[in-house]
Design a protein around this motif. Structure first.
Motif, short mmCIF file in Angstrom:
data_model
loop_
_atom_site.label_atom_id
_atom_site.label_comp_id
_atom_site.label_asym_id
_atom_site.label_seq_id
_atom_site.Cartn_x
_atom_site.Cartn_y
_atom_site.Cartn_z
N LEU A 54 33.16 -41.67 68.58
CA LEU A 54 34.33 -42.52 68.83
C LEU A 54 34.68 -43.33 67.59
CD1 LEU A 54 33.57 -43.84 72.43
CD2 LEU A 54 35.27 -42.14 71.76
N LEU A 55 33.66 -43.82 66.88
CA LEU A 55 33.92 -44.58 65.66
C LEU A 55 34.56 -43.69 64.59
CD1 LEU A 55 33.60 -47.29 64.20
CD2 LEU A 55 31.33 -46.54 63.46
N LEU A 56 34.06 -42.46 64.47
CA LEU A 56 34.64 -41.53 63.50
C LEU A 56 36.08 -41.19 63.86
CD1 LEU A 56 34.25 -39.65 61.06
CD2 LEU A 56 33.36 -37.92 62.63
N TRP A 57 36.34 -40.99 65.15
CA TRP A 57 37.71 -40.72 65.63
C TRP A 57 38.63 -41.88 65.27
CZ3 TRP A 57 39.05 -40.42 71.56
CH2 TRP A 57 40.43 -40.15 71.70
N TRP A 58 38.20 -43.09 65.60
CA TRP A 58 39.03 -44.25 65.31
C TRP A 58 39.24 -44.42 63.80
CZ3 TRP A 58 37.67 -48.62 62.53
CH2 TRP A 58 38.61 -49.65 62.52
N GLY A 59 38.17 -44.25 63.02
CA GLY A 59 38.30 -44.43 61.58
C GLY A 59 39.20 -43.40 60.94
N ALA A 60 39.10 -42.13 61.37
CA ALA A 60 39.92 -41.07 60.77
C ALA A 60 41.39 -41.27 61.08
CB ALA A 60 39.45 -39.70 61.26
N THR A 61 41.71 -41.70 62.30
CA THR A 61 43.12 -41.92 62.65
C THR A 61 43.65 -43.22 62.06
OG1 THR A 61 42.36 -42.89 64.75
CG2 THR A 61 42.97 -40.56 64.76
N ALA A 62 42.82 -44.26 62.00
CA ALA A 62 43.28 -45.52 61.42
C ALA A 62 43.53 -45.41 59.93
CB ALA A 62 42.25 -46.63 61.70
N ALA A 63 42.74 -44.60 59.25
CA ALA A 63 42.92 -44.42 57.80
C ALA A 63 44.05 -43.45 57.47
CB ALA A 63 41.61 -43.93 57.18
N GLY A 64 44.61 -42.80 58.47
CA GLY A 64 45.70 -41.87 58.23
C GLY A 64 45.27 -40.53 57.70
N TRP A 65 43.98 -40.18 57.85
CA TRP A 65 43.51 -38.88 57.38
C TRP A 65 44.08 -37.73 58.21
CZ3 TRP A 65 37.68 -40.64 57.20
CH2 TRP A 65 37.53 -41.56 56.16
N ILE A 66 44.37 -37.99 59.48
CA ILE A 66 44.90 -36.98 60.38
C ILE A 66 46.17 -37.52 61.01
CG2 ILE A 66 44.42 -35.52 62.39
CD1 ILE A 66 41.47 -35.88 61.88
N ALA A 67 47.21 -36.72 61.02
CA ALA A 67 48.48 -37.15 61.59
C ALA A 67 48.36 -37.30 63.10
CB ALA A 67 49.58 -36.13 61.26
N PRO A 68 49.06 -38.26 63.70
CA PRO A 68 48.97 -38.46 65.16
C PRO A 68 49.38 -37.24 65.96
CG PRO A 68 50.00 -40.36 64.09
CD PRO A 68 49.88 -39.31 63.05
N LEU A 69 50.24 -36.38 65.39
CA LEU A 69 50.62 -35.17 66.11
C LEU A 69 49.43 -34.26 66.35
CD1 LEU A 69 52.85 -33.34 67.28
CD2 LEU A 69 53.16 -32.41 64.97
N PHE A 70 48.50 -34.25 65.42
CA PHE A 70 47.33 -33.38 65.55
C PHE A 70 46.17 -34.08 66.26
CE2 PHE A 70 49.60 -31.97 61.73
CZ PHE A 70 49.85 -30.64 62.09
N LEU A 71 45.98 -35.37 66.02
CA LEU A 71 44.94 -36.13 66.70
C LEU A 71 45.40 -37.56 66.83
CD1 LEU A 71 42.08 -36.13 67.92
CD2 LEU A 71 41.21 -36.78 65.67
N PRO A 72 45.85 -37.97 68.01
CA PRO A 72 46.31 -39.35 68.19
C PRO A 72 45.13 -40.31 68.18
CG PRO A 72 46.33 -38.18 70.27
CD PRO A 72 45.99 -37.16 69.21
#
Length: 293
Positions: A54-72
């Motif tokens: 969960l921390l990795l998920w939050w960090g990757a999306t918060a840092a903008g590494w993955i676009a919300p279309l692919f992983l919100p």
């Protein structure tokens, strides 16, 4: 001094008939019991693993590494769950109704599969005639993906609930029957001979020897089968379904609502995981002599 006296004097005190020294241990220490590899509780490790993911998920999306279309981000998925709970997602049905329809389809087909596959597996394990009849059919359709025979089911049974239940039933039937047959094959011959020597009938052998011995494998087959049932749910709800988690995920994917898709996937995984935990507790209660993980 005689030769016998000389030999006795040359031997140690214990060999010459004298009592052993007081400092010698009276008995051997108890053997050390080593735990079985992989035994012990893994709840703490599992909790840490989930937290890190969960921390990795939050960090990757918060840092903008993955676009919300692919992983919100997790917040968007939670907001989608709140909207779905209130019925503000596609279809207008509340989330609880989608969950109820999916539970009814999966567990209805699962219970039907358990009631039919366990007797078939017992027959396959105890009768060569039953094995010769059922084994080719079972092994033929077992590797087929549900989407391969979904069109035939729709043609034969229409698009109502019968087709959905039948598709999930077929997915659950094979692992239960195969596991039951494997459990019957694993019954030791000594157990059967001992019961037969005491005058046990064929039914008593099945009831008191074969079924208890095969029970751990049957329970494992049930755990595997419910996983196949949830896997097949999305395919089953492709057939003119208006409610259900699979239908919710499919509709959301058509509108590129990735947050709803992830929310549905998480819900399906959580429900299946909770049921698997319940099955583990049931296995521990019914077969306490067998180690479970």
């Amino acid at each position: 001094m005689s030769s016998a006296s000389a030999v006795a004097s040359a031997l140690p005190a214990t060999a010459a008939g004298h009592p052993a020294p007081s400092h010698a241990p009276s008995q051997l220490p108890p053997a050390r019991v080593h735990p079985r590899p992989g035994s012990g509780s893994s709840t703490g490790i599992a909790a840490v693993t989930v937290a890190l993911l969960l921390l990795l998920w939050w960090g990757a999306t918060a840092a903008g590494w993955i676009a919300p279309l692919f992983l919100p981000p997790p917040k968007a998925v939670w907001q989608a769950a709140v909207q779905a709970w209130d019925g503000n997602v596609q279809g207008g049905l509340p989330l609880l109704q989608h969950i109820g329809w999916s539970l009814l389809r999966v567990f209805g087909a699962f219970l039907l599969a358990a009631a039919t596959a366990v007797p078939v597996g017992l027959l396959m394990g105890t009768s060569r005639i039953a094995r010769g009849i059922a084994d080719p059919l079972l092994e033929f359709y077992r590797p087929l993906p549900p989407l391969a025979y979904l069109p035939l089911i729709v043609i034969w049974f229409g698009i109502d609930e019968t087709a959905k239940l039948l598709l999930i039933w077929l997915a659950c039937f094979a692992p239960i029957a195969v596991s039951t047959r494997a459990g019957v094959a694993g019954v030791q011959a000594e157990q059967l001979h001992a019961a037969q020597s005491m005058g046990a009938t064929r039914w008593q052998l099945l009831r008191h020897v074969i079924l208890p011995s095969a029970l751990p494998d049957i329970l494992t087959g049930l755990r595997i089968a419910i996983g196949f049932g949830w896997t097949t749910l999305v395919a089953a709800e492709m057939v003119a379904a208006t409610a259900g988690l699979g239908q919710l995920v499919l509709n959301a994917s058509n509108f590129l609502r990735t947050d709803v898709v992830v929310m549905g996937i998480v819900l399906i995984g959580l429900i299946a995981y909770l049921f698997d935990l319940a099955m583990r507790r049931l296995a521990d209660a019914l077969t306490p002599w067998r180690a479970h993980r």
